[in-house]
Design a protein around this motif. Structure first.
Motif, mmCIF file in Angstrom:
data_model
loop_
_atom_site.group_PDB
_atom_site.id
_atom_site.type_symbol
_atom_site.label_atom_id
_atom_site.label_comp_id
_atom_site.label_asym_id
_atom_site.label_seq_id
_atom_site.Cartn_x
_atom_site.Cartn_y
_atom_site.Cartn_z
ATOM 1 N N HIS A 108 0.834 -1.203 0.000
ATOM 2 C CA HIS A 108 0.000 0.000 0.000
ATOM 3 C C HIS A 108 0.875 1.262 0.000
ATOM 4 O O HIS A 108 0.571 2.241 -0.697
ATOM 5 N N GLU A 109 1.967 1.212 0.754
ATOM 6 C CA GLU A 109 2.857 2.367 0.810
ATOM 7 C C GLU A 109 3.520 2.604 -0.553
ATOM 8 O O GLU A 109 3.625 3.760 -1.013
ATOM 9 N N ARG B 266 0.995 4.084 -2.932
ATOM 10 C CA ARG B 266 0.730 5.479 -2.634
ATOM 11 C C ARG B 266 1.841 6.368 -3.195
ATOM 12 O O ARG B 266 1.586 7.457 -3.746
ATOM 13 N N GLU C 275 -5.822 5.118 -8.311
ATOM 14 C CA GLU C 275 -6.301 5.802 -7.116
ATOM 15 C C GLU C 275 -7.385 4.980 -6.411
ATOM 16 O O GLU C 275 -7.378 4.833 -5.174
ATOM 17 N N VAL D 74 -5.687 1.947 -4.826
ATOM 18 C CA VAL D 74 -4.967 2.285 -3.599
ATOM 19 C C VAL D 74 -5.951 2.534 -2.449
ATOM 20 O O VAL D 74 -5.712 2.121 -1.303
ATOM 21 N N GLU D 75 -7.057 3.186 -2.767
ATOM 22 C CA GLU D 75 -8.072 3.429 -1.731
ATOM 23 C C GLU D 75 -8.658 2.121 -1.218
ATOM 24 O O GLU D 75 -8.830 1.930 0.000
#
Length: 238
Positions: free
Chosen positions: A56-57, A60, A111, A114-115
């Motif tokens: 996830h990092e 982002r 996006e 990632v959300e």
């Protein structure tokens, strides 16, 4: 809830408490495999959550880079220059607009991904925290049960000691009472024997045949200290 019949209670009460405690101790030991299994599940989930968090990092960071590139291209298009040069190569406005459109579509997809990944990460972190708390509670409960069993074992030992002490005291009291009674009987027999001896030596009804000479205490004292008895002085005066 249905009550157990009296026979069931009687049967349960007939089982030795030590046997029941040993059975409870074995039940507690049976919790160990379940606890180890839960620990393994939690450890595996911990690794998965760490991997998901890293993913996830990285996503982002990549999304932030894509946003910066899109913002740069949009700014260049908004300035209205007809020629665009990137990394030493020239592009027309149409090429840049096409590239920007594609980049923006991919950005929106990333996006959303990632959300969604963030939501999944949060849910799994929450679940992992709950699992860890449940495991700690289970381990604490197991330790408390072990303490309870040891406490009950100590209480049973105290009951046994009290019962044994009580029995010993009751036995000693009985023996002491019998000993006291025996001594009383012996004392009474001795007293009777003493009275019999006194009665046989005194015999107040017997007539004395010889006169008993009475001693003069003054003469006995004078003789003891080497003085002349007063009776001799009386003879000399005559």
């Amino acid at each position: 809830n249905l009550l157990l019949p009296d026979s069931a209670y009687a049967e349960k009460d007939s089982v030795p408490i030590e046997f029941e405690l040993e059975r409870a101790r074995n039940l507690i030991k049976e919790l160990d495999p379940e606890i180890r299994s839960n620990m393994h599940v939690i450890a595996r989930e911990d690794v998965e959550v760490a991997r998901l968090k890293e993913q996830h990092e990285e996503s982002r960071k990549a999304l932030a880079k894509d946003r910066a590139d899109i913002t740069r291209l949009k700014k260049d298009l908004d300035e209205g220059s007809g020629s665009f040069v990137y990394a030493g190569r020239s592009y027309t406005q149409k090429q840049v607009e096409t590239d920007l459109t594609r980049r923006f579509e991919r950005y929106k997809t990333k996006e959303a991904t990632v959300e969604k990944l963030g939501q999944i990460l949060l849910a799994r972190e929450t679940g992992l925290a709950a699992a860890n708390e449940k495991l700690r509670a289970m381990q604490a409960a197991k330790r408390q049960l072990e303490v309870d069993i040891e406490n009950m074992k100590a209480r049973i030992e105290m009951v046994k000691v009290a019962e044994a002490t009580s029995s010993a005291i009751a036995f000693d009291d009985s023996r002491l009472s019998r000993t006291r009674d025996a001594l009383k009987d012996i004392g009474a027999r001795i007293e009777v024997a003493e009275k019999m001896v006194a009665a046989s030596t005194t015999m107040p009804d017997q007539i004395a045949l010889d006169e008993v000479d009475s001693k003069d205490i003054s003469e006995e004292i004078a003789k003891h200290f080497g003085e002349r008895p007063a009776s001799e002085d009386v003879v000399k005066l005559d």
